[in-house]
Structures are given as C-alpha cells and as structure tokens.
Design an enzyme around this catalytic site. Structure first.
Site, PDB file in Angstrom:
ATOM      1  CE  LYS A 127     177.331  91.893  24.373  1.00  0.00           C
ATOM      2  NZ  LYS A 127     178.303  92.998  23.953  1.00  0.00           N
ATOM      3  CB  VAL A 131     183.414  93.511  34.953  1.00  0.00           C
ATOM      4  CG1 VAL A 131     181.687  93.435  35.383  1.00  0.00           C
ATOM      5  CG2 VAL A 131     183.143  94.084  33.361  1.00  0.00           C
ATOM      6  CD  GLU A 190     169.143  93.152  33.418  1.00  0.00           C
ATOM      7  OE1 GLU A 190     168.194  92.260  33.425  1.00  0.00           O
ATOM      8  OE2 GLU A 190     169.473  93.534  32.147  1.00  0.00           O
ATOM      9  N   GLY A 247     190.673 101.850  24.149  1.00  0.00           N
ATOM     10  CA  GLY A 247     190.384 100.611  25.197  1.00  0.00           C
ATOM     11  C   GLY A 247     189.108 100.056  25.060  1.00  0.00           C
ATOM     12  CG  ASP A 255     180.356  90.832  22.322  1.00  0.00           C
ATOM     13  OD1 ASP A 255     180.590  90.337  23.510  1.00  0.00           O
ATOM     14  OD2 ASP A 255     179.736  92.144  22.229  1.00  0.00           O
ATOM     15  CB  VAL A 283     172.395  91.195  26.821  1.00  0.00           C
ATOM     16  CG1 VAL A 283     172.078  91.820  25.481  1.00  0.00           C
ATOM     17  CG2 VAL A 283     172.607  89.568  26.850  1.00  0.00           C
ATOM     18  N   GLY A 320     175.198  95.425  28.933  1.00  0.00           N
ATOM     19  CA  GLY A 320     176.104  96.332  29.915  1.00  0.00           C
ATOM     20  C   GLY A 320     174.964  96.700  31.117  1.00  0.00           C
TER      21      GLY A 320
HETATM   22  N1  HSE Z   1     183.175  94.110  23.491  1.00  0.00           N
HETATM   23  C1  HSE Z   1     182.029  94.089  23.941  1.00  0.00           C
HETATM   24  C2  HSE Z   1     181.334  95.364  23.295  1.00  0.00           C
HETATM   25  C3  HSE Z   1     181.906  94.643  25.630  1.00  0.00           C
HETATM   26  O1  HSE Z   1     182.128  95.941  22.592  1.00  0.00           O
HETATM   27  O2  HSE Z   1     180.190  95.759  23.301  1.00  0.00           O
HETATM   28  C4  HSE Z   1     180.579  94.355  26.279  1.00  0.00           C
HETATM   29  O3  HSE Z   1     180.006  93.149  25.802  1.00  0.00           O
END
Ligand code: HSE
Length: 415
Positions: A200, A12, A124, A182, A196, A127, A129
């Site tokens: 969020k 990023v 921003e 990836g 994750d 959450v 992307g």
């Molecule tokens: N590992 C997270 C996903 C990355 O797969 O959504 C973005 O937050």
C-alpha cells in the site's frame, strides 16, 4: 449501456455485485448511462445465487466479448490476475481493481498498457478499502508538492496492536482473536510481517512522487516481534506502538519509504486510530497535513471504492484519464533507510545495572529512561536522541561488546 464483468466472487466480488444491484439506479445516474453486470468469473459454482446465469469459468469469454467495456478485478493475488487484467486492457476494456499486490508490482506497466489502448486502470480500492485516498492524492491534492505520506495501512495489525495496548493481550492471543473474527487470514504472514502495508505504501508513494516504488526496495518490518513489555514502555514514554507505512521525499529528490512498528506520541492523530481502522496522513506544501480515516478493509467498504471506480470508468467514455507515473526499476532513487535520522527505543539486558547505565549515558548522552511494572533489575529501556540509524547501530554494537544485550528496538516516528 456499458456491460461489466466481475473477476472473482469472494468477499469483495460478492460485495461489489451486491452494492451494484442495491444502488443500481443511483449508480447509473452518476455514470450518466445504463450499466449492467454481464459476467462474473469464478472457478466455483454458485447454482443458488440470484446471479447464477452470469457465472463463467473461462476468462476468454470476457476478453473476447466486445460488449464488455469495464472489468472489475477483485480476485486478489498476482497470478492469474495480472495476465487477465493485461489481456482486458489490451482489448481496450477499462479495469478497476482492489488488488494491491497487482498494483504494487505491475502498476506502471498496466497504467502504460491502459494509456496505449485508450482505456483506464483504476485502483481506488487497493489502499484504505473504503477510504478515498487514491483519487484525492491524484486529483484534489494535485496542486501540492507532497513531501510525506504516513499511515496505519493495515487493519489486521492495528486490531492486534490495539488488543495488546488496551487489553494487555499477547501478540499470539490477539492474532488468534483477529483470525476468529475473520480479520486475519489462516496464514497471517502478509499482514503481520508488513507485506500488505508495504504494497500500500508503494502505491501511495508511486502516486505522490511520480515514480514506481517496488515492494522489494522498501525496508519492511512487521509486528510479530512486538511484545507486551514494548507496549508498556511505550505507554510510559507517552505513546503507543503502531505499524506505520511511510514515504518521504528528501531534499536531494530521493524517496525514503519504510514499513515498521513505531512509537507514536499520544498527541499524534495517528495514535488514536484503533481497531481495524486505517488512517493516512498526507503532507503537502499548500495543504499542510490532511488525515484520511475510515474502514480500510471489509466487504462493503471495499466494494464502495470498486463501484465508484466502475462509475468513473463508465463516465470516461473511451478516453484515458487514469493517473500515470514513471518506471522506477532501473533508477536509484530510494534512500538507504539506515541513513535516516530517528530516535530509537531500546530495551536491553545487563548483568551490572550501574555499569550499564554509565556505558549507555557515555555512548548516547541524553537518553530518556523508561519504566514498566515488574521490571527486572537487569533490564533497562531508553529512547535515544535522534541520529542516523547506522550511528545508533554502531553505538549499540559497541555496547554489545561490553556485555549489554539488546532485546528489543523500535523506532520513534514523529509526524
Ligand atoms: N488484510 C488487509 C488489512 C485487508 O488487514 O488491512 C485490506 O487490505
């Protein structure tokens, strides 16, 4: 001229620098002033980078440079990101971040520090992307009373589930594919176990309902126990399995946040969000429902949100405009998820099928039985009527005592 520092030159961070210089003129036009990146902080060396002269390894160089007005934290992880961000805010530097772990754990505190120091803390990119969701919730939907937010918030698990649904790949094979492409980390725990998505939904719930929702208060289940059999039964039921993060406001003012795999009907827009894409639905009293959809991860989509926050931080010109919410640590405002009403898909094993059917019907009344190819004669799958989850548990545990073994359970989610 506003000078910027970028903390972290990973995926990023490098995307942020690349996008900034690619569209610099346009970005400066939007910000209404000249901007430049003065420092990039990383412990690694990048001698062949076109930005080699900007790299520093010591955060104090940035903290103590009064020329730096905006800091983009794109390192990820809680430490040392938290200490770095807090120190920058205390010096009156606005911070923008893509770090959901940081915002979910420390959002209230860092927003307060930003306000006290007349600067801003924007997130921003934390959450969805590249999907605009934080600012729309905070600004465009500000006139609404938000009653519920629900979405597919994790691209990696959505990719895995899509492969299981469309190509009948096992969870393990789909995860290996996500890693080879990836999408998933070598240690995929945070994605596949729902952490994750939990971070969020905490951020979205805090923003929508005005009080910090901490991740340890949110019931979280991942997708590692979802099987191809579950996916087949979901298809037979008329839906798909998705990992859903949701938060709703109850009539008594409490909040019910949760992350779990769920059966979603094919008629729901969320069921059509596939691969690495994210989709977030927000329900408000004026807007009804609105869906935000797009690339929820990746170098350039996430950089797009980081750079947009940099522009806003530059435009704020020393005034504090970031959203705030109240603390939620000492307040009991999270409802016990077992009190929520839901239908449940249940898969069981039995030794006497006719007897098991009789017991299930007697216990749950009106259930919908499901079928799949090559279904064992001792296996049954059904969807219960809607009732409190604690009541479903009680009835299943009574069935267990009668020799019926529950081998799978997934909530039905309707939005
Ligand atoms: N590992 C997270 C996903 C990355 O797969 O959504 C973005 O937050």
């Amino acid at each position: 001229m506003s000078k910027i520092a970028v903390l972290g030159y990973g995926v990023v961070g490098s995307g942020t620098v690349e996008l900034f210089y690619k569209n610099k003129e346009r970005i400066e036009g939007k910000a209404g002033k000249k901007l430049n990146i003065k420092y990039i902080l990383d412990i690694r060396d990048f001698p062949f980078s076109p930005y080699a002269d900007k790299f520093v390894k010591d955060i104090n160089v940035i903290i103590n440079d009064d020329e730096v007005e905006i800091v983009a934290e794109v390192m990820g992880g809680l430490h040392p990101a938290y200490e770095f961000v807090r120190s920058c805010l205390e010096k009156g530097k606005s911070v923008v971040t893509s770090n959901k772990e940081l915002v979910a754990a420390k959002g209230y505190e860092l927003l307060t520090v930003a306000k006290e120091n007349n600067c801003n803390f924007y997130f921003e990119a934390s959450v969805g992307g590249g999907i605009p969701i934080i600012r729309p919730l905070h600004q465009c939907l500000a006139a609404n009373e938000i009653s519920e937010i629900a979405g597919i918030l994790n691209g990696t698990t959505n990719f895995i589930l899509t492969k299981m649904i469309e190509d009948q790949m096992s969870f393990e094979d789909a995860l290996a594919m996500a890693q080879s492409l990836g999408y998933a980390e070598k240690d995929p725990t945070a994605d596949v176990e729902g952490h994750d998505a939990c971070r969020k939904i905490c951020i979205l719930a805090s923003l929508a309902f005005g009080r910090h929702v901490y991740p340890d208060k949110v019931h979280t289940e991942g997708i590692s126990s979802v099987t191809l059999e579950d996916v087949e039964y979901a298809e037979n039921w008329g839906g798909v399995v998705k990992l859903i993060g949701s938060a709703k406001k109850l009539s008594d003012g409490k909040i019910l946040p949760m992350v779990r795999p769920a059966f979603i009907e094919k008629s729901s827009q969320l069921s059509a969000i596939d691969d690495v894409f994210n989709g977030i639905m927000v329900k408000g009293d004026a807007i009804d429902k609105v869906l935000f959809y797009g690339r929820g991860a990746g170098k350039m989509p996430t950089a797009s949100a980081v750079v947009a926050d940099i522009i806003d931080a530059a435009k704020a010109n020393g005034t504090s405009s970031s959203q705030t919410w109240e603390d939620g640590r000492d307040v009991d405002f999270i409802e016990d998820f077992k009190q929520d009403e839901t239908s449940m898909y249940v898969r069981i094993n039995c030794t006497n099928r006719d007897k098991a059917l009789e017991e299930i019907n007697e216990s749950f009344g009106d259930v919908k039985y499901l079928a799949r190819k090559n279904q064992d004669k001792n296996e049954l799958a059904f969807v219960t009527p809607s009732m409190k989850e604690c009541e479903i548990d009680k009835r299943l545990s009574d069935l267990c005592e009668k020799g019926i073994k529950v081998i799978g359970k997934i909530r039905v989610f309707d939005f």
